[in-house]
Design a protein around this motif. Structure first.
Motif: not given
Length: 185
Positions: A143-147
């Motif tokens: 999720x962090x990488x997606x953000x």
């Protein structure tokens, strides 16, 4: 092929650690080759989760009831699904087999949120008093990488809210993010 990266997705009956797990999906990934290996999937018996002390959240049950019939089909014949401790042992065997001789400190498990998939699965291992097949340093947050790459379109799963289908879609999205950003992990 030996894999050290794994995309994990859980379908659960809550959002907090100690939530009962409905199903587990994992796909091994080779990030450099942008390859997904054959995945692992199991449906988990909810009663076995409750007997272990895991919780079923009423709001999550109501949310599931609003989902598609295909998603709700995950509940069918739940009494016959895999006992949670058997499922956890199978996850451990799967990761070990796919990782081969990879040192445990090199195994990375990607989950969709720092406090979701990995945290809930870790809690299940702890509650079952079973060893976790990766180290805390191998917890990776998809999720962090997606953000960090909001312009990369998310790959939609073939079946929404199906743990293996979601894990495969998340892995493909991860590859697209790496391609777009030029990151190497």
């Amino acid at each position: 092929m030996v894999y050290k990266d794994f995309m994990l997705d859980l379908e659960t009956m809550g959002l907090e650690p100690k939530a009962a797990i409905l199903s587990i999906g994992i796909v091994p990934m080779n990030l450099a080759a942008r390859k997904i290996g054959e995945g692992f999937y199991t449906r988990v018996n909810l009663e076995s989760c409750q007997k272990l002390g895991m919780n079923i959240d009423a709001n999550t049950v109501l949310w599931w009831l609003q989902e598609s019939q295909e998603a709700r089909d995950e509940f069918k014949a739940n009494y016959a699904h895999t006992h949670i401790t058997t499922a956890l042992a199978a996850v451990s065997r799967f990761i070990s087999k796919q990782a081969g001789d990879t040192m445990m400190d090199q195994i990375r498990v990607w989950g969709n949120g720092s406090m979701m998939d990995n945290a809930l699965l870790r809690a299940a291992y702890d509650m079952a008093d079973k060893p976790i097949p990766w180290l805390y340093s191998g917890d990776m947050c998809f999720r962090t990488l997606r953000a960090l790459a909001p312009n990369v379109e998310r790959v939609k799963p073939e079946i929404a809210h199906h743990a293996l289908s979601d894990a495969e879609a998340q892995a493909k999205t991860l590859f697209a993010i790496l391609d777009e950003t030029g990151l190497t992990l």
